[in-house]
Design an enzyme around this catalytic site. Structure first.
Site, PDB file in Angstrom:
ATOM      1  N   ASP A 121      65.740  57.600  83.484  1.00  0.00           N
ATOM      2  CA  ASP A 121      66.169  56.517  83.659  1.00  0.00           C
ATOM      3  C   ASP A 121      67.221  57.248  85.607  1.00  0.00           C
ATOM      4  OD1 ASP A 121      67.035  57.583  81.147  1.00  0.00           O
ATOM      5  OD2 ASP A 121      68.026  59.421  81.683  1.00  0.00           O
ATOM      6  N   GLU A 125      72.560  66.232  67.460  1.00  0.00           N
ATOM      7  CA  GLU A 125      73.442  65.134  67.780  1.00  0.00           C
ATOM      8  C   GLU A 125      74.664  64.565  66.470  1.00  0.00           C
ATOM      9  OE1 GLU A 125      71.699  62.514  70.023  1.00  0.00           O
ATOM     10  OE2 GLU A 125      72.864  60.629  69.422  1.00  0.00           O
ATOM     11  N   HIS A 170      66.707  61.060  81.362  1.00  0.00           N
ATOM     12  CA  HIS A 170      65.195  61.639  80.832  1.00  0.00           C
ATOM     13  C   HIS A 170      65.023  61.279  82.365  1.00  0.00           C
ATOM     14  CE1 HIS A 170      67.483  59.694  77.569  1.00  0.00           C
ATOM     15  NE2 HIS A 170      65.799  59.940  77.381  1.00  0.00           N
ATOM     16  N   ASP A 223      76.379  55.501  68.558  1.00  0.00           N
ATOM     17  CA  ASP A 223      76.229  56.318  69.621  1.00  0.00           C
ATOM     18  C   ASP A 223      77.875  56.160  70.123  1.00  0.00           C
ATOM     19  OD1 ASP A 223      74.555  57.639  69.503  1.00  0.00           O
ATOM     20  OD2 ASP A 223      73.440  56.506  71.384  1.00  0.00           O
ATOM     21  N   ASP A 234      75.923  62.054  74.732  1.00  0.00           N
ATOM     22  CA  ASP A 234      75.019  60.703  74.516  1.00  0.00           C
ATOM     23  C   ASP A 234      75.625  60.054  73.409  1.00  0.00           C
ATOM     24  OD1 ASP A 234      72.823  59.442  73.524  1.00  0.00           O
ATOM     25  OD2 ASP A 234      71.087  61.158  73.112  1.00  0.00           O
ATOM     26  N   ASP A 260      74.769  67.017  71.203  1.00  0.00           N
ATOM     27  CA  ASP A 260      75.079  65.204  71.934  1.00  0.00           C
ATOM     28  C   ASP A 260      76.071  65.448  70.856  1.00  0.00           C
ATOM     29  OD1 ASP A 260      72.721  65.632  73.652  1.00  0.00           O
ATOM     30  OD2 ASP A 260      71.861  64.241  72.760  1.00  0.00           O
ATOM     31  N   HIS A 279      73.321  61.924  64.863  1.00  0.00           N
ATOM     32  CA  HIS A 279      71.679  61.826  63.840  1.00  0.00           C
ATOM     33  C   HIS A 279      72.129  62.897  62.561  1.00  0.00           C
ATOM     34  CE1 HIS A 279      69.471  61.741  68.163  1.00  0.00           C
ATOM     35  NE2 HIS A 279      70.041  60.359  67.868  1.00  0.00           N
ATOM     36  N   ASP A 329      72.269  54.056  64.727  1.00  0.00           N
ATOM     37  CA  ASP A 329      73.085  54.963  65.666  1.00  0.00           C
ATOM     38  C   ASP A 329      73.977  54.426  66.212  1.00  0.00           C
ATOM     39  OD1 ASP A 329      72.218  57.459  66.904  1.00  0.00           O
ATOM     40  OD2 ASP A 329      71.083  57.464  68.306  1.00  0.00           O
ATOM     41  N   GLU A 386      65.657  68.344  69.464  1.00  0.00           N
ATOM     42  CA  GLU A 386      66.857  67.454  68.705  1.00  0.00           C
ATOM     43  C   GLU A 386      66.229  66.811  67.440  1.00  0.00           C
ATOM     44  OE1 GLU A 386      68.498  64.975  71.913  1.00  0.00           O
ATOM     45  OE2 GLU A 386      69.162  63.629  70.574  1.00  0.00           O
TER      46      GLU A 386
HETATM   47  C1  XUL Z   1      68.174  59.337  70.944  1.00  0.00           C
HETATM   48  C2  XUL Z   1      68.602  60.408  71.251  1.00  0.00           C
HETATM   49  C3  XUL Z   1      67.890  60.771  72.906  1.00  0.00           C
HETATM   50  C4  XUL Z   1      67.889  62.070  73.169  1.00  0.00           C
HETATM   51  C5  XUL Z   1      67.320  62.330  74.741  1.00  0.00           C
HETATM   52  O1  XUL Z   1      68.986  59.138  70.024  1.00  0.00           O
HETATM   53  O2  XUL Z   1      69.654  61.279  70.723  1.00  0.00           O
HETATM   54  O3  XUL Z   1      68.930  59.929  73.953  1.00  0.00           O
HETATM   55  O4  XUL Z   1      69.293  62.973  72.952  1.00  0.00           O
HETATM   56  O5  XUL Z   1      65.767  61.742  74.539  1.00  0.00           O
HETATM   57 CO    CO Z   2      70.779  62.582  72.158  1.00  0.00          CO
END
Ligand code: XUL
Ligand code: CO
Length: 437
Positions: free
Chosen positions: A103, A267, A100, A308, A338, A295, A270, A306, A231
């Protein structure tokens, strides 16, 4: 100067290796189905988690040990962090990274200052890409952290916020183009609602679509050739995110005439938050020619948020790679981790263990998926299961030749439908298990 002095280049040592800092399955030059693993998997490192994540949670601040950090979000620190990132990615042997805008470079007091900061870091990122051969899988804009985005960005009730978000995406797209990025991602951030009492849902959807149309227009204007990706995510941070899952995104894109300009970045965590398996989301997107990138991460079956986490399930990575191989690859897309290390895994070396595990899980999954495809049993079974559609009445229905009148006449004559045959789910699950080794 080295930021990871205890780690040298991570190498492939084969499945029997017990070295935790070696690959047991990811062998970049190994050819699977006529293509190298490196080209199949197109791994990317997520700048936000790996180089900005400090492990903070709602109960306490970050406690990650990152000796190179000086505790500031200054431009000097951002530039130094680029050296850290490229040393890490080079030692890991990944071909891509993703970021991003905020970032990689600090937000300034004004938009102009933020843009200037980004320019300075992009210059250094470009130099590092040239030196190392590591490329940008995708760029994106952070349209959710700053308090101005409290009600969303393009779906905000405040028109100025829409304008601010547009300016930010314009700049992030230019930066992505400058760095040769091969995709650009739109994740909804706070595009959604917490409560319908205060929300004009239809107007917000219209604004979201307007925003994306403007992005497409600008993309063409500057000649950016990367793939645009949406996404999907169903909730978090808002209660209901507009891009809730693959089916909702495809419907949204079609309603607003955007389907030719976008694909999806699916993702894992998600998908599971949406109440779907990753296999489902990928199959849905791929079936409609909309699967652009992935992702890669995972959630926790017992936690509803989430998390991750880094991917480690061979069942899941094999299913992912089955869909990817079945559609002939990800094109310009890739597998972006991610994912973040747990708060308890606070040492720099944990970043290596996490990524090595994720890369090996996918390389292993790729080999399993290729073996399943070679065997052909799943494909043959599905073909056979739908055989009644390949000729006779089935083929007539698909070809639009049989209407309700003909179908009634057909059934009155025949009297009863052909007998059904078993779905053999357990047998097929056993077949898949045969390859999980
Ligand atoms: C948030 C997510 C983000 C996107 C990019 O859940 O997955 O980091 O991948 O904005
Ligand atoms: Co993501």
């Amino acid at each position: 100067m080295s930021f990871f002095p205890e780690v040298s280049q991570i190498k492939y040592e084969g499945p029997d290796s017990t070295n935790p800092l070696a690959f047991r399955h990811y062998n970049p030059s190994e050819v699977v189905e006529g293509k190298t693993m490196k080209d199949h998997l197109r791994f990317g490192v997520a700048y936000w988690h790996t180089f900005r994540g400090m492990g903070g949670d709602p109960f306490g601040p970050g406690c990650a040990v990152r000796p190179w950090e000086d505790g500031t979000d200054s431009l000097d620190m951002a530039l130094k962090r680029v050296d850290v990132a490229f040393e890490f990615m080079q030692k890991l042997g990944v071909p891509f990274y993703c970021f991003h805008d905020r970032d990689v470079a600090p937000e300034g007091d004004t938009l102009a200052e933020s843009n200037k900061n980004l320019d300075a870091v992009v210059k250094k990122l470009g130099q590092k890409q040239k030196d190392t051969g590591i490329n940008l899988l995708w760029g994106t804009a952070n349209l959710f952290s700053n308090p101005r985005f409290v009600h969303g960005a393009s779906t905000s009730c405040n028109a100025d916020v829409f304008a601010y978000a547009a300016a930010q995406v314009k700049k992030a797209m230019e930066a992505t183009k400058e760095l040769g990025g091969v995709n650009y991602v739109f994740w909804g951030g706070r595009e959604g609602y917490m409560n319908l009492y205060n929300t004009d849902l239809r107007r917000e959807f219209d604004h979201l679509a307007k925003f994306l149309h403007l992005a497409v227009e600008y993309k063409k204007k500057i000649g950016f050739t990367g793939q645009f990706l949406i996404e999907p995510k169903p909730k978090e941070p808002t209660k209901h995110q507009y891009d809730s899952d693959a089916a909702a995104c495809v419907a949204f894109l079609r309603i607003y005439g955007l389907e030719k300009d976008f694909k999806l970045n699916i993702e894992t965590n998600h998908a599971t938050l949406a109440g779907h398996s990753m296999h489902h989301e990928l199959t849905y997107a791929s079936s409609y020619g909309m699967l652009g990138s992935i992702d890669a991460n995972r959630g926790d079956e017992l936690l509803g948020w989430d998390t991750d986490q880094f991917p480690n399930s061979l069942y899941e990575t094999a299913q992912v790679m089955l869909v990817v191989l079945n559609q002939g690859g990800l094109g310009s897309g890739g597998l972006n981790f991610d994912a973040k290390v747990r708060r308890e895994s606070f040492e720099p070396i944990d970043l290596f263990h996490a990524h090595i595990g994720g890369m090996d899980a996918f390389a292993h999954g790729l080999k399993i998926a290729a073996a399943i495809r070679k065997d052909g049993v799943l494909k043959d079974f599905v073909k056979q299961r739908y055989a009644s559609w390949d000729s006779g009445i089935g083929a007539d229905i698909e070809a639009g030749k049989a209407k309700f009148d003909e179908l009634e006449a057909y059934m009155l004559k025949k009297g009863e439908a052909e007998k059904n045959s078993s779905g053999r789910q357990e047998m097929l699950e056993n077949v898949v298990n045969r390859y999980l080794r």
